[in-house]
Scaffold this motif. Sequence first.
Motif, PDB file in Angstrom:
ATOM      1  N   UNK A   1      -9.942   7.110  -3.809  1.00  0.00           N
ATOM      2  CA  UNK A   1     -10.569   8.065  -4.724  1.00  0.00           C
ATOM      3  C   UNK A   1      -9.651   8.393  -5.886  1.00  0.00           C
ATOM      4  N   UNK A   2      -8.362   8.508  -5.603  1.00  0.00           N
ATOM      5  CA  UNK A   2      -7.420   8.779  -6.686  1.00  0.00           C
ATOM      6  C   UNK A   2      -7.437   7.647  -7.706  1.00  0.00           C
ATOM      7  N   UNK A   3      -7.487   6.414  -7.219  1.00  0.00           N
ATOM      8  CA  UNK A   3      -7.515   5.268  -8.133  1.00  0.00           C
ATOM      9  C   UNK A   3      -8.845   5.209  -8.881  1.00  0.00           C
ATOM     10  N   UNK A   4      -9.948   5.282  -8.147  1.00  0.00           N
ATOM     11  CA  UNK A   4     -11.250   5.092  -8.767  1.00  0.00           C
ATOM     12  C   UNK A   4     -11.693   6.240  -9.644  1.00  0.00           C
ATOM     13  N   UNK A   5     -11.421   7.478  -9.238  1.00  0.00           N
ATOM     14  CA  UNK A   5     -11.912   8.643  -9.980  1.00  0.00           C
ATOM     15  C   UNK A   5     -10.812   9.290 -10.810  1.00  0.00           C
ATOM     16  N   UNK A   6      -9.694   9.644 -10.173  1.00  0.00           N
ATOM     17  CA  UNK A   6      -8.648  10.378 -10.897  1.00  0.00           C
ATOM     18  C   UNK A   6      -7.999   9.534 -11.992  1.00  0.00           C
ATOM     19  N   UNK A   7      -7.866   8.226 -11.754  1.00  0.00           N
ATOM     20  CA  UNK A   7      -7.236   7.367 -12.763  1.00  0.00           C
ATOM     21  C   UNK A   7      -8.236   6.914 -13.823  1.00  0.00           C
ATOM     22  N   UNK A   8      -9.347   6.343 -13.384  1.00  0.00           N
ATOM     23  CA  UNK A   8     -10.263   5.691 -14.325  1.00  0.00           C
ATOM     24  C   UNK A   8     -11.327   6.622 -14.890  1.00  0.00           C
ATOM     25  N   UNK A   9     -11.755   7.620 -14.125  1.00  0.00           N
ATOM     26  CA  UNK A   9     -12.822   8.505 -14.610  1.00  0.00           C
ATOM     27  C   UNK A   9     -12.259   9.787 -15.225  1.00  0.00           C
ATOM     28  N   UNK A  10     -11.486  10.536 -14.442  1.00  0.00           N
ATOM     29  CA  UNK A  10     -10.924  11.792 -14.947  1.00  0.00           C
ATOM     30  C   UNK A  10      -9.685  11.584 -15.807  1.00  0.00           C
ATOM     31  N   UNK A  11      -9.012  10.480 -15.603  1.00  0.00           N
ATOM     32  CA  UNK A  11      -7.775  10.138 -16.344  1.00  0.00           C
ATOM     33  C   UNK A  11      -6.690  11.202 -16.190  1.00  0.00           C
ATOM     34  N   UNK A  12      -6.654  11.821 -15.006  1.00  0.00           N
ATOM     35  CA  UNK A  12      -5.613  12.797 -14.701  1.00  0.00           C
ATOM     36  C   UNK A  12      -4.452  12.165 -13.941  1.00  0.00           C
ATOM     37  N   UNK A  13      -4.693  11.015 -13.343  1.00  0.00           N
ATOM     38  CA  UNK A  13      -3.657  10.259 -12.640  1.00  0.00           C
ATOM     39  C   UNK A  13      -3.235   9.096 -13.518  1.00  0.00           C
ATOM     40  N   UNK A  14      -1.934   8.824 -13.644  1.00  0.00           N
ATOM     41  CA  UNK A  14      -1.476   7.729 -14.506  1.00  0.00           C
ATOM     42  C   UNK A  14      -2.124   6.413 -14.111  1.00  0.00           C
ATOM     43  N   UNK A  15      -2.617   5.664 -15.090  1.00  0.00           N
ATOM     44  CA  UNK A  15      -3.331   4.424 -14.808  1.00  0.00           C
ATOM     45  C   UNK A  15      -2.415   3.371 -14.199  1.00  0.00           C
ATOM     46  N   UNK A  16      -1.198   3.248 -14.753  1.00  0.00           N
ATOM     47  CA  UNK A  16      -0.249   2.288 -14.203  1.00  0.00           C
ATOM     48  C   UNK A  16       0.410   2.885 -12.959  1.00  0.00           C
ATOM     49  N   UNK A  17       0.482   2.117 -11.879  1.00  0.00           N
ATOM     50  CA  UNK A  17       1.095   2.657 -10.658  1.00  0.00           C
ATOM     51  C   UNK A  17       2.584   2.888 -10.828  1.00  0.00           C
ATOM     52  N   UNK A  18       3.096   3.891 -10.160  1.00  0.00           N
ATOM     53  CA  UNK A  18       4.528   4.204 -10.208  1.00  0.00           C
ATOM     54  C   UNK A  18       5.025   4.410  -8.786  1.00  0.00           C
ATOM     55  N   UNK A  19       6.212   3.891  -8.476  1.00  0.00           N
ATOM     56  CA  UNK A  19       6.737   4.015  -7.119  1.00  0.00           C
ATOM     57  C   UNK A  19       8.226   4.324  -7.082  1.00  0.00           C
TER      58      UNK A  19
ATOM     59  N   UNK B   1       0.807  -1.214   0.000  1.00  0.00           N
ATOM     60  CA  UNK B   1       0.000   0.000   0.000  1.00  0.00           C
ATOM     61  C   UNK B   1       0.841   1.266   0.000  1.00  0.00           C
ATOM     62  N   UNK B   2       2.026   1.212   0.588  1.00  0.00           N
ATOM     63  CA  UNK B   2       2.885   2.397   0.552  1.00  0.00           C
ATOM     64  C   UNK B   2       3.320   2.701  -0.878  1.00  0.00           C
ATOM     65  N   UNK B   3       3.713   1.673  -1.623  1.00  0.00           N
ATOM     66  CA  UNK B   3       4.137   1.898  -3.001  1.00  0.00           C
ATOM     67  C   UNK B   3       2.965   2.393  -3.853  1.00  0.00           C
ATOM     68  N   UNK B   4       1.770   1.886  -3.583  1.00  0.00           N
ATOM     69  CA  UNK B   4       0.582   2.376  -4.286  1.00  0.00           C
ATOM     70  C   UNK B   4       0.319   3.837  -3.944  1.00  0.00           C
ATOM     71  N   UNK B   5       0.436   4.184  -2.669  1.00  0.00           N
ATOM     72  CA  UNK B   5       0.163   5.544  -2.213  1.00  0.00           C
ATOM     73  C   UNK B   5       1.090   6.553  -2.875  1.00  0.00           C
ATOM     74  N   UNK B   6       2.360   6.181  -3.057  1.00  0.00           N
ATOM     75  CA  UNK B   6       3.327   7.098  -3.678  1.00  0.00           C
ATOM     76  C   UNK B   6       2.811   7.633  -5.008  1.00  0.00           C
ATOM     77  N   UNK B   7       2.331   6.740  -5.860  1.00  0.00           N
ATOM     78  CA  UNK B   7       1.898   7.134  -7.195  1.00  0.00           C
ATOM     79  C   UNK B   7       0.444   7.497  -7.303  1.00  0.00           C
TER      80      UNK B   7
END
Length: 567
Positions: free
Chosen positions: A419-437, A122-128
């Motif tokens: 919320x970042x994963x569900x909305x920013x990545x998949x809905x708004x597409x402002x957060x990169x879909x692939x996780x980065x750490x 979860x820490x690596x997920x949180x970073x990105x």
Amino acid sequence: MSTTESPQITTDTTDTTDTTDTTDTTDTTKPAADRAAKGTRETLEDYTLRFAPRSYRRWTPMVVATTALGGIAYMADFSIGAGIGLAHGTGNALVAIAVAAVVIFLTGFPLAYYGARYNLDLDLITRGSGFGYFGSVVTSVIFASFTFIFFALEGAIMAQGLKLGLGLPLWLGYAVSTLMVIPLVVYGMKALSTLQVWTTPIWLLLMVGPLVYLIANDPGTVDRFLAYPGTTGDGAVNTASVMLGAGVCLSLIAQIGEQIDYLRFMPPKTEANKRAWWAAVVMAGPGWVVLGALKQAIGVFLAVYIIAEVGPAAAPEPIQQFRSAFDAMMPSWLVVPLAVALVVISQIKINVTNAYSGSLAWTNSFTRITRHYPGRMVFVLVNLAFALILMEADMFSFLGSILGFYSNCAIAWVVTVATDIGINKYLLKLSPLQPEFRRGMLHAVNPVGVVAFTAASGLSIAMYFHLLGDTLQPYSPVAAAVIAFVLTPLMAVVTKGRYYLRRTDDGIAEPLLDADGNPSAVTLDCHVCGQSYERPDVTACITHAAVVCSLCLSTDRVGDHVLPATA
């Protein structure tokens, strides 16, 4: 884009990498290489700070799920449920438990999916996912705090059992419950999976058997349970009582981090295993809360059942709950031994997970800040020391206050990332879909998650301590969730997603994912520590036509290997 040439990569995808090879092939005259080799040797069992490679993930989805769910054997749920029920009545307690369970399930689902799909904790997920490379340090500390708070709670419950069964004074029981887990957390997933799989059937039998017997033998216990009014009201369901109870239950929202510490070892998702894969992710990810909610409800039931026998002060103690339940169904000479056995098994099952996950969280934070890897076992001892201090301070007596305060921070963090994963990545597409750490790929701090988390936790804590009035105090958990949910996409829109990635290209031509969308199993050799790592765990090096692994990047004190910013 780096000015270095594309590094040579090894195209071996046969998953035959021997991750137990600890040969140090580096030049020992180089301090950086020495530090990297030390970190490499000490993280081969649990993959602290790094991606969990396919070559290590040999378990089936159901074995991983069973191992993850083994940690849900903790007894704290019985105490939490009992405390809420005794204070607010059965009706308010059951509604509060249900409300918290729904929130925990909905927020846990995207996190569990990401952890299992991309094999990250979860820490690596949180970073990105909104926080940045250093921004997530604060959430690592929050998660580490979760592990030692609940270690202390479980240790206190075990000490109560040892006092009843063996006559040990509580202070000695606290020490025993702390020290006994150390040998079990020296090793990582291999040892923990064996422990959890073999002890789970025994635990289930000891927990469920007494409950079934009591209901079958005396159906009137159900009526008394449902009618219990509590000590602070007339038993009628009201919003304030529900919210106060839900706030305590929601302190468990960070449990998803411990579930992901196991789920990151899921095998790749393919057409052949997709049903079993999804079943395991849902069951052992957000699904943990189903069992947790049932245990909390059982805690209310058992507390109401024994309140006349032991009094309201001792009714929330699981050892007393199960002693009374066993006493109704078996010879007296078996009662205390079985009750103690249940408590000890439960404590061991969860506290090896608490110690393990806590050590990972502390190590993550310390290594990023200091760029030095001291070894995970150092932080096993640090985490246990914090837990022992809480136990000796009798934290069990003010459990509700601790959990009610802590839940505000935990809710703000988990809701922000989900919320970042569900909305920013998949809905708004402002957060990169692939996780980065990886260091160098992320900005140090991303205001999206940091601002949302800080505002949500700060305002909800102010509400919790009555700074905004007594009327709003019960609603602090709701405020934490709503503010985090609203501010996370709002900040992404305001910043236009500019602060997620420091660069979009890691300098390696080989794709990060395979044809099925799973992290690639192609191996490359880190030129610093000399070990082979799978594609998602490396980047190109700024100073060499070669690659460098994520841990060597983390411990690079002068930035010799870190790629420059391009985004």
